[in-house]
Design an enzyme around this catalytic site. Sequence first.
Site, mmCIF file in Angstrom:
data_model
loop_
_atom_site.group_PDB
_atom_site.id
_atom_site.type_symbol
_atom_site.label_atom_id
_atom_site.label_comp_id
_atom_site.label_asym_id
_atom_site.label_seq_id
_atom_site.Cartn_x
_atom_site.Cartn_y
_atom_site.Cartn_z
ATOM 1 N N ASP A 1 0.853 -1.188 0.000
ATOM 2 C CA ASP A 1 0.000 0.000 0.000
ATOM 3 C C ASP A 1 0.886 1.235 0.000
ATOM 4 O O ASP A 1 1.758 1.378 0.855
ATOM 5 C CB ASP A 1 -0.940 0.027 1.202
ATOM 6 N N ASP B 1 5.020 1.931 -5.276
ATOM 7 C CA ASP B 1 3.991 2.396 -6.204
ATOM 8 C C ASP B 1 3.758 1.325 -7.264
ATOM 9 O O ASP B 1 4.665 0.981 -8.023
ATOM 10 C CB ASP B 1 4.467 3.700 -6.849
ATOM 11 N N ASN C 1 -5.501 -4.993 -6.356
ATOM 12 C CA ASN C 1 -6.624 -4.310 -5.721
ATOM 13 C C ASN C 1 -6.445 -2.794 -5.670
ATOM 14 O O ASN C 1 -7.417 -2.059 -5.509
ATOM 15 C CB ASN C 1 -6.798 -4.862 -4.295
ATOM 16 N N TYR D 1 -12.303 6.376 -14.678
ATOM 17 C CA TYR D 1 -12.302 5.159 -13.867
ATOM 18 C C TYR D 1 -12.920 3.982 -14.639
ATOM 19 O O TYR D 1 -12.383 2.869 -14.644
ATOM 20 C CB TYR D 1 -13.081 5.423 -12.586
ATOM 21 N N LYS E 1 -11.158 0.453 -15.686
ATOM 22 C CA LYS E 1 -11.681 -0.806 -15.164
ATOM 23 C C LYS E 1 -12.188 -1.726 -16.273
ATOM 24 O O LYS E 1 -12.100 -2.955 -16.160
ATOM 25 C CB LYS E 1 -12.792 -0.520 -14.148
ATOM 26 N N THR F 1 -16.425 1.097 0.878
ATOM 27 C CA THR F 1 -15.013 1.428 1.001
ATOM 28 C C THR F 1 -14.853 2.948 1.025
ATOM 29 O O THR F 1 -15.822 3.691 0.888
ATOM 30 C CB THR F 1 -14.201 0.867 -0.187
#
Length: 306
Positions: free
Chosen positions: A37, A72, A99, A170, A174, A204
């Site tokens: 992360d 990263d 993820n 986005y 995706k 989330t």
Amino acid sequence: MGHLEGKTIIVTGAGRGIGREHALLFAREGANVVVNDLGGAQDGSGAATGPAQGVVDEIVAAGGKAVANGDDVADATGAARIVAAAVDTFGSLHGVVNNAGILRDRVLVNIDDDDWDLVVRVNLRGTFLVTREAARYWREQSKAGAEVSGSVVNTSSESGVFGNPGQANYAAAKAAIASLTQVSSKELARYGVRVNAILPQARTRLTEGAFGDALAAKEGEFDRMNPANVSPFVGYLLSSASELTGEVFLVGGSRVQRIAPWMKDPNWKLMGEGQWTLDGLAKAVAEAGAPTGGNSWTANPTKAAK
């Protein structure tokens, strides 16, 4: 013995939300987990080591094995270090869960270059780079005669598959991840690697900003938007029990549903003789049923024009 006993699994974007739940479950199932992360905000800004290390501390405190990584995913050198962290720490690599992702929601006319580039960079480029690095490792293992049983689970989105206004950047990233999943599953099968994708339905940091309290469960009811609900199916896809590959699944609450890939529509097809003219096409589309926008039609498009 857990279902992932002895496997080493990388989870990117695992400091919070769905990624954190993945990491915790996999560790409980016996996996060695690389908790990656960058520690940035949901729009991709900033960085911090705390989120990844916090999840590692939870895993270790519970008796599991994990290592933190703050690289990263969208940097080629960073992706290489993520895979190296797995191999150098635990001696091997068996699974990757891509993820990590960010949002910068804007309607199309208001998206600036940075909004587009950063969202595509983290979501799509990051998935590509980490997958490529892991695939190179597995290819070398296969060439050396080792029996490889690898699994990659990518994170796409309902926005990418079905389209969601205000998320052109986005959604495009995706959607590309879903297609990348299908291509890479075909290419990596020769090395013993399976590749699938999920469309998670969960509460989330990325969804709370858009939906707020609408995603909260009522007291005493099953919390279908709990991000922990997504992780068991991902764990199954990573396990030796699964043979699935090249698939995309909607996962949320207690539901797992296969998403059919793009296909030729057998019920709407125009066939002529030779090259079409614009007049001919106008007539044929009118007879077959003209589109009114999206995937809806003004008439039954089952009649094939001739």
